[in-house]
Design a protein around this motif. Structure first.
Motif, short mmCIF file in Angstrom:
data_model
loop_
_atom_site.label_atom_id
_atom_site.label_comp_id
_atom_site.label_asym_id
_atom_site.label_seq_id
_atom_site.Cartn_x
_atom_site.Cartn_y
_atom_site.Cartn_z
N GLY A 77 0.81 -1.21 0.00
CA GLY A 77 0.00 0.00 0.00
C GLY A 77 0.84 1.26 0.00
O GLY A 77 2.07 1.23 0.16
N GLY A 79 0.83 3.52 2.23
CA GLY A 79 1.36 3.78 3.56
C GLY A 79 2.73 3.18 3.76
O GLY A 79 3.63 3.79 4.35
N ALA A 152 -0.28 9.40 11.31
CA ALA A 152 -1.74 9.42 11.25
C ALA A 152 -2.28 10.76 10.75
O ALA A 152 -3.26 10.80 10.00
CB ALA A 152 -2.33 9.09 12.62
N GLY A 155 -2.94 11.30 7.09
CA GLY A 155 -4.01 10.55 6.44
C GLY A 155 -3.73 9.07 6.28
O GLY A 155 -4.53 8.36 5.65
N LEU A 156 -2.63 8.58 6.84
CA LEU A 156 -2.34 7.15 6.75
C LEU A 156 -3.21 6.36 7.72
O LEU A 156 -3.75 6.92 8.69
CB LEU A 156 -0.86 6.90 7.05
CG LEU A 156 0.14 7.56 6.10
CD1 LEU A 156 1.56 7.21 6.50
CD2 LEU A 156 -0.12 7.13 4.65
N GLU A 157 -3.33 5.05 7.49
CA GLU A 157 -4.22 4.22 8.30
C GLU A 157 -3.81 4.22 9.77
O GLU A 157 -2.63 4.11 10.09
CB GLU A 157 -4.20 2.77 7.77
CG GLU A 157 -4.68 2.62 6.34
CD GLU A 157 -3.55 2.75 5.35
OE1 GLU A 157 -2.47 3.30 5.73
OE2 GLU A 157 -3.72 2.30 4.21
N PRO A 158 -4.78 4.33 10.68
CA PRO A 158 -4.45 4.34 12.12
C PRO A 158 -3.74 3.07 12.57
O PRO A 158 -2.80 3.14 13.38
CB PRO A 158 -5.82 4.48 12.79
CG PRO A 158 -6.68 5.14 11.76
CD PRO A 158 -6.21 4.61 10.44
N ALA A 159 -4.17 1.90 12.06
CA ALA A 159 -3.53 0.64 12.48
C ALA A 159 -2.06 0.61 12.07
O ALA A 159 -1.18 0.23 12.86
CB ALA A 159 -4.27 -0.55 11.87
N GLY A 160 -1.77 1.02 10.85
CA GLY A 160 -0.39 1.06 10.40
C GLY A 160 0.43 2.10 11.14
O GLY A 160 1.62 1.89 11.44
N SER A 161 -0.20 3.23 11.48
CA SER A 161 0.51 4.27 12.23
C SER A 161 0.90 3.77 13.61
O SER A 161 2.02 4.01 14.08
CB SER A 161 -0.37 5.52 12.35
OG SER A 161 -0.69 6.03 11.07
N PHE A 234 1.90 -0.89 8.13
CA PHE A 234 1.14 -0.72 6.89
C PHE A 234 1.24 -1.95 5.98
O PHE A 234 1.01 -1.87 4.78
CB PHE A 234 1.58 0.53 6.13
CG PHE A 234 1.48 1.78 6.95
CD1 PHE A 234 0.26 2.41 7.13
CD2 PHE A 234 2.61 2.32 7.57
CE1 PHE A 234 0.18 3.56 7.91
CE2 PHE A 234 2.53 3.46 8.34
CZ PHE A 234 1.31 4.09 8.51
N ASP A 237 1.40 -5.57 10.01
CA ASP A 237 1.10 -4.93 11.31
C ASP A 237 1.20 -5.94 12.46
O ASP A 237 0.28 -6.11 13.26
CB ASP A 237 -0.29 -4.29 11.30
CG ASP A 237 -0.38 -3.09 10.38
OD1 ASP A 237 0.68 -2.51 10.07
OD2 ASP A 237 -1.49 -2.75 9.96
#
Length: 533
Positions: A77, A79, A152, A155-161, A234, A237
């Motif tokens: 992705g 991210g 985060a 705009g990146l995914e919270p889980a990946g952050s 990302f 995880d």
């Protein structure tokens, strides 16, 4: 009174001592993540941005040299692409920060004699070490949280952050415990740093070989930096590697507490052997050179390897030709006006200049450490003048960046000459480009001289200045900062070399600023009392 009595008081005292260094470094790492991610997202917008990025960058990301330096891509992705460099780089920098915090509150305080004074009060024997572990752990967790927030907010995914923060924390926690152990083994803060950062270099090398050599991936599991890499933000995880870091932190912390029980205050478990009774030191400058030769030699080897790596990666930069977005990003970071390869070289030389500035700052900061330990007072009790002693420290700190960047240019030039067949012209071109970045590093060294001369107790602020200068100068444009703000950083005035203009006026301005900072710092250092204890 219990063994840990007074921990809370020492933690509050340590937090006050670190009130500038830690927040600035933590925010700097968060801005590093946010700037890199924002630049990548701006270059590859839209739902198909990840596919376009992978198509453009895929061949280069599989280059063994790049794998050894940054590790593999953690996912497919955008991210993962946006944080490709910052996952491992952030883990390494956080490990260094953890080492600095734990060392300064254990062995450095003990070496300066302040810990003995503290222990004379209502403080338990293990309280200083426990407080250092608490401060180091808090630094790691805060920095990891800010790094996750920095990813985060772009705009990146919270889980990946969150996984990115976990990857950083994995390495940082290990070096909190490892530095605590090193502080019990060694008798000086300098030796503690060498042992801790030496372990970091070994861990990096093991991970690099595991990533770059087919069939050697098992080596990454022997390195805490490899554990950070296996979190795969990302991507997968994973949180299991963080558990390895936490367990290692606990084991090493307990080991440090047990080792402390077996030694006297001020002593180390490993007694250094005396050096040979040969040679003569006729001046403070000779002493400074002798003390600095080891670290400078190690940095020189590292810069030679970096030069070989950069030149090796330059051979695969052609894979970027079909990606105008990446070319624009490199031009923004490197400022080069030549070919794409020249732009790549300019970008990497900017990074190397920041590292060389860190070497110079570390050498300048040896002066207040020598004062606090009392060694400078003994040295200056003889025929040595304080101005000559401090000037010798500054001269070595200014010469070191010039030396290591020249070595980098020579190493890169030799490899580039073999690749292009240009012979000595390639070597001269890259040496000139590397040396042209030295004045930017000198300004940071000059700022450190000013801090040491005027306020040696605030010497840690020199690191904060360096971090701010690197972040603003390198990522200011990507972060949307105004040109006037970027111009405040010496790294915002790096010359457009190779392939462009040298920027003589800007270079001379940096030299003038450095001269002024050094002159004021030396004058202030001459007029104040020595800092002892």
């Amino acid at each position: 009174m219990t063994e840990a009595a007074g921990v809370g008081t020492l933690v509050r005292l340590g937090a006050r001592v670190d009130r500038v260094l830690v927040p600035v470094c933590a925010l700097g790492l968060a801005v590093l993540v946010a700037g890199s991610a924002r630049a990548t997202l701006a270059l590859y917008p839209g739902p198909d941005g990840a596919n376009r990025a992978l198509a453009a960058l895929g061949p280069t990301l599989d280059n063994p040299a790049l794998l050894s330096f940054y590790g593999p891509l953690s996912g497919t992705g955008l991210g993962a692409l946006a944080t490709f460099k910052t996952v491992l780089l952030g883990a390494v920098l956080l490990a260094v920060l953890a080492q600095v915090v734990v060392r300064r509150h254990t062995r450095a305080e003990e070496e300066a004699g302040r810990l003995e004074l503290v222990a004379a009060g209502r403080v338990g024997r293990t309280a200083p070490l426990v407080a250092a572990l608490v401060l180091g752990t808090a630094t790691v967790l805060m920095t990891a949280a800010l790094g996750a927030a920095g990813a985060a907010v772009t705009g990146l995914e919270p889980a990946g952050s969150l996984a990115l923060g976990a990857a950083w924390a994995t390495a940082g926690l290990v070096w909190v415990g490892l530095t605590a152990v090193a502080a019990q083994l060694c008798t000086t803060a300098r030796a503690t740093t060498a042992l801790s950062l030496g372990a970091l270099a070994v861990a990096f090398a093991a991970r690099a070989v595991g990533d770059a050599v087919p069939g050697a991936s098992w080596l990454t599991w022997l390195s805490p930096l490899g554990w950070s890499e296996h979190v795969a933000p990302f991507g997968a995880d994973r949180w299991g590697p963080l558990a390895l870091g936490v367990v290692s932190w606990a084991v090493l912390g307990i080991m440090a507490l047990r080792l402390q029980q077996g030694r006297d205050l001020g002593a180390g478990l490993v007694t250094p052997a005396p050096g040979p009774a040969t040679g003569a030191l006729r001046s403070p400058l000779q002493l400074t050179l002798r003390l600095a030769r080891g670290p400078v030699a190690l940095w020189g080897v590292a810069f030679v390897l970096l030069g070989l790596l950069v030149a090796g990666l330059a051979s695969s930069v052609g894979a970027f030709v079909d990606s105008p977005e990446t070319a624009r990003l490199l031009a923004e970071l490197g400022g080069s006006q030549g070919s794409l390869v020249d732009t790549f070289y300019a970008t990497e030389l900017g990074v190397a200049a920041a590292a060389a500035a860190a070497l110079g700052v570390s050498l300048v900061l040896r002066a207040p450490a020598e004062e606090a330990s009392g060694r400078a007072e003994l040295l200056l009790a003889g025929t040595g003048a304080r101005s000559r002693w401090l000037a010798g420290q500054v001269a070595v700190a200014l010469a070191a960046p010039l030396l290591v960047l020249t070595l980098l240019g020579v190493a890169a030039g030799v490899v580039d000459a073999l690749r292009t067949g240009d012979g000595t012209a390639a070597v001269a071109r890259l040496v000139a480009a590397a040396v042209a970045t030295v004045p930017a590093a000198w300004v940071c060294v000059g700022a450190a001289v000013l801090v040491v001369g005027a306020a040696p107790r605030a010497a840690g602020a020199a690191w904060a200045v360096l971090v701010a200068a690197v972040v603003v100068g390198t990522f200011g444009a990507a972060l949307g900062l105004q040109d006037a703000v970027v111009a405040l950083s010496p790294f915002g005035h790096l010359p457009h070399l190779p392939g462009g203009t040298a920027g003589v006026v800007g270079t001379l301005a940096l030299v003038v600023v450095t001269t002024g900072l050094v002159a004021i710092g030396l004058l202030a250092g001459r007029r104040r009392d020595l800092r002892t204890g």
